[in-house]
Design a protein around this motif. Structure first.
Motif, PDB file in Angstrom:
ATOM      1  N   THR A 309       2.035 -12.963  -5.003  1.00 34.67           N
ATOM      2  CA  THR A 309       1.100 -12.027  -4.832  1.00 34.67           C
ATOM      3  C   THR A 309       1.571 -10.986  -3.420  1.00 34.67           C
ATOM      4  OG1 THR A 309      -0.602 -13.664  -5.181  1.00 34.67           O
ATOM      5  CG2 THR A 309      -1.154 -11.693  -3.790  1.00 34.67           C
ATOM      6  N   ASN A 310       2.371 -11.652  -2.569  1.00 31.54           N
ATOM      7  CA  ASN A 310       2.687 -10.814  -1.295  1.00 31.54           C
ATOM      8  C   ASN A 310       3.949  -9.856  -1.707  1.00 31.54           C
ATOM      9  OD1 ASN A 310       3.129 -10.128   1.506  1.00 31.54           O
ATOM     10  ND2 ASN A 310       4.513 -11.756   1.672  1.00 31.54           N
ATOM     11  N   SER A 313       2.455  -6.970  -3.863  1.00 31.85           N
ATOM     12  CA  SER A 313       1.844  -6.060  -2.873  1.00 31.85           C
ATOM     13  C   SER A 313       2.858  -5.108  -2.346  1.00 31.85           C
ATOM     14  CB  SER A 313       1.092  -6.661  -1.915  1.00 31.85           C
ATOM     15  OG  SER A 313       0.375  -6.107  -0.844  1.00 31.85           O
ATOM     16  N   LYS A 314       4.122  -5.703  -1.902  1.00 29.31           N
ATOM     17  CA  LYS A 314       5.116  -4.940  -1.211  1.00 29.31           C
ATOM     18  C   LYS A 314       5.733  -3.689  -2.153  1.00 29.31           C
ATOM     19  CE  LYS A 314       6.489  -7.952   2.559  1.00 29.31           C
ATOM     20  NZ  LYS A 314       7.359  -8.959   2.930  1.00 29.31           N
ATOM     21  N   ASN A 316       4.273  -2.694  -4.990  1.00 29.47           N
ATOM     22  CA  ASN A 316       3.266  -1.834  -5.322  1.00 29.47           C
ATOM     23  C   ASN A 316       3.237  -0.544  -4.196  1.00 29.47           C
ATOM     24  OD1 ASN A 316       1.242  -0.529  -6.727  1.00 29.47           O
ATOM     25  ND2 ASN A 316      -0.373  -1.384  -5.215  1.00 29.47           N
TER      26      ASN A 316
END
Length: 645
Positions: A309-310, A313-314, A316
């Motif tokens: 998930t982390n 996110s980066k 994206n």
């Protein structure tokens, strides 16, 4: 460690746990099946012994020799069933690789002891039955004699009673009363020597009295009666002794069966105990493994999902910046090395489009490595096929193997007529040797013998058809032939060399402690045979059939030990090259006329001398020895022998 490796590692851990549970379940099922099978076998053992006991009881009550023999035959059938079952149990009791992982109930010491007691008791039951059969055979025989003689004794006694009363001699009448009493005691009540002696003494008293006075001429009748009494009385005593011995044997058998029931009960209880212990342990292990898998799965899922998930996110954020035209985007992913490389590549693409060329070259290099890997796989498959080919070669004769793998011969059901020379050999007395030599030693000797003989057959160009125990079948002339004369000569030379090698093996085996020597018989015949592939679509056998083959086999079975016996057909082919001696004609089943036979003595090139006697073996190869040195040794040996004469 990067995310992919973590995922792979997690997957491997889960697979290991799943395999462990599956393996444990399979092992549990395997052991439960083994336990059930083992319990059935033990129950079958007891049932067979109970059937044996029932037959023994029938045999004791039987009064017909014909029916007694049928009981004996049925008992032998049960005995064979028991022996077969015992061999099966002993064979299955040997450890396999699963037993080294988890102990098998069959290997439990208490169960093995009980089984050995059952097997030992079976031997005792067998011996007891043989004894009971022997005594019952005597019993029936004695009963028949007794039933035949007793009416005669009874008639004579009644006649003598009438004559004694006519004498009005009170002493004779009183003594005859004693005689009747002792006869009843001897024949129907006590049946012992003491009563029998009293009976004969009473007769002697009457005879003594009659020698003094015998107005009715009864003395010859009592003398004749005493002879009959001696036979009948001894028969009654023998029958009583036989009955007592049968009772003793029956009592012993009852004790053995009680012990067997005790041992079988002990085995069944032990099986149940061990099965329960095994199931308890496996259930606990399975429960622990399942809980462990669940906990590990939850932990790994939470850990990997948070990391992903982390990272996503980066990525994206960087993509949005690139979409907005910001090529200075700098994405840094510390959580995963591979994703960080992707981010770096993304950053470089944004800064300098020219690096696409370098990326293309890297892809080409990667493709080259993949092609090299593919070539290595092809090479490995080639090596695997070569190894498989080498293994298959051991199951086929060299000529047949070369013919098939070179494409000269197709593998299909077909046959043809060819002129062949057929050879048979076997070891004289090999079947008797199996009863006196351990199986491992016998296997080693047979393999050594077959290895040497096969090498000789291949050396001379023979096609090895098959091994039938100690029997070897070889033929010459197919798939390759040097002409029927050359094929026959090669076959004879092979037989002579086999005979010489057998002599050397006998000396070696005698030194190794094999007291009974091996001697081989050989038979050879030539003629037209049907040769080819026989069998089904899924299983073929390359062999030969025909009357020529049958006659070669008959010649081998009629040959003496260490004799090579050939037919006249073969003799006509090899007579100019091989020394032979004419032998007697043989009458063979299936052939109307007698077959002239010849014994092979030696070939024109043979330089080996073989002499064998009890305690003496001589093998000389005149082409290899130092003749002067050997001559001196022989002279010295002869001198030593002469001194001991």
């Amino acid at each position: 460690m990067n995310i992919r490796k973590k995922v792979i590692f997690s997957f491997i851990v889960l697979v290991v746990f799943i395999i462990s549970i599956s393996s444990l379940s399979l092992l549990t099922t395997y052991h439960m099946k083994e336990n059930s099978s083992f319990a059935k076998q033990v129950s079958r053992l007891i049932n067979i012994q109970e059937d044996m006991n029932e037959l023994i009881n029938f045999s004791i009550l039987e009064n017909s020799l014909e029916k007694l023999k049928k009981i004996k035959e049925k008992f032998n059938t049960y005995e064979n069933d028991f022996e077969s079952l015992r061999e099966d149990i002993n064979q299955k009791n040997q450890k396999d690789f699963i037993d080294y992982i988890l102990p098998n109930i069959r290997q439990n010491k208490d169960i093995l002891v009980s089984l050995n007691n059952l097997f030992r008791n079976e031997h005792s039951i067998e011996l007891i039955f043989d004894e009971i059969y022997k005594y019952q055979d005597k019993h029936i025989y004695h009963d028949e004699l007794f039933n035949d003689l007793y009416p005669k004794e009874n008639d004579k006694r009644k006649l003598l009673q009438e004559l004694i009363f006519k004498t009005n001699n009170l002493k004779l009448i009183q003594e005859f009363g004693n005689l009747r009493y002792y006869s009843k005691e001897t024949l129907y009540q006590h049946k012992d020597k003491k009563r029998f002696l009293s009976w004969t003494n009473s007769i002697d008293e009457i005879i003594l009295e009659l020698t003094k006075k015998d107005p009715f001429n009864l003395l010859p009748l009592f003398i004749e009666y005493k002879k009959t009494v001696d036979i009948v009385g001894n028969l009654a005593i023998d029958i009583n002794n036989i009955e007592n011995e049968e009772k003793r044997l029956t009592d012993n058998l009852t004790k053995i069966l009680k012990e067997n029931r005790k041992e079988s009960t002990s085995i069944e209880i032990k099986i149940e105990e061990l099965a329960e212990q095994f199931l308890s342990k496996t259930s606990l292990i399975q429960f622990t493994l399942v809980i462990t898998i669940i906990l590990i799965t939850i932990a790994l899922t939470l850990y990997i999902s948070s990391k992903l998930t982390n990272i996503i996110s980066k990525l994206n954020i960087g993509v949005k910046k690139l979409k907005d035209g910001d090529y200075s985007a700098n994405i840094v992913i510390k959580e995963d090395k591979e994703f960080n490389e992707i981010a770096t590549t993304f950053n470089n693409m944004a800064k300098n489009i020219e690096q696409h060329q370098n990326t293309l070259e890297e892809k080409i290099k990667q493709r080259t490595n993949e092609l090299q890997g593919a070539l290595i796989d092809v090479q490995n498959q080639k090596v695997t096929l070569e190894n498989l080919s080498n293994k298959l070669a051991k199951y086929l004769s060299p000529q047949l193997f070369d013919s098939i793998f070179s494409g000269k011969q197709d593998v299909q059901i077909e046959s043809k007529r060819k002129y062949l020379t057929v050879f048979f050999s076997d070891i004289k007395g090999f079947t008797d040797l199996t009863d006196s030599v351990e199986t491992e030693t016998l296997t080693q000797l047979l393999n050594e013998y077959l290895d040497i003989m096969s090498s000789i057959a291949i050396k001379h160009g023979g096609t090895i058809d098959k091994y039938i125990g100690d029997c070897i079948m070889v033929f010459f002339g197919d798939p390759l032939s040097n002409g029927k004369t050359e094929d026959a000569v090669s076959c004879i030379n092979m037989a002579i060399e086999m005979k010489e090698e057998m002599s050397k093996l006998r000396i070696k085996w005698q030194r190794d402690g094999i007291s009974k020597p091996f001697h081989i018989r050989m038979g050879i015949n030539s003629g037209h045979c049907t040769v080819g592939n026989f069998g089904s679509k899924n299983r073929l056998d390359y062999t030969i059939i025909g009357g020529v083959v049958n006659l070669a086999s008959r010649l081998e079975s009629n040959a003496r030990p260490d004799q090579v016996l050939i037919s006249s057909e073969t003799y006509m082919l090899i007579k100019d090259n091989i020394k032979c001696a004419k032998k007697e004609e043989l009458t063979v089943k299936g052939i109307a006329h007698p077959i002239q036979t010849y014994e092979v003595l030696s070939s024109s090139s043979n330089s080996t001398i073989i002499q064998e006697e009890n305690g003496f073996n001589l093998i000389l190869d005149l082409n290899e020895i130092d003749k002067k040195s050997v001559l001196n040794i022989l002279k010295n040996t002869i001198s030593d022998v002469e001194k001991n004469i």
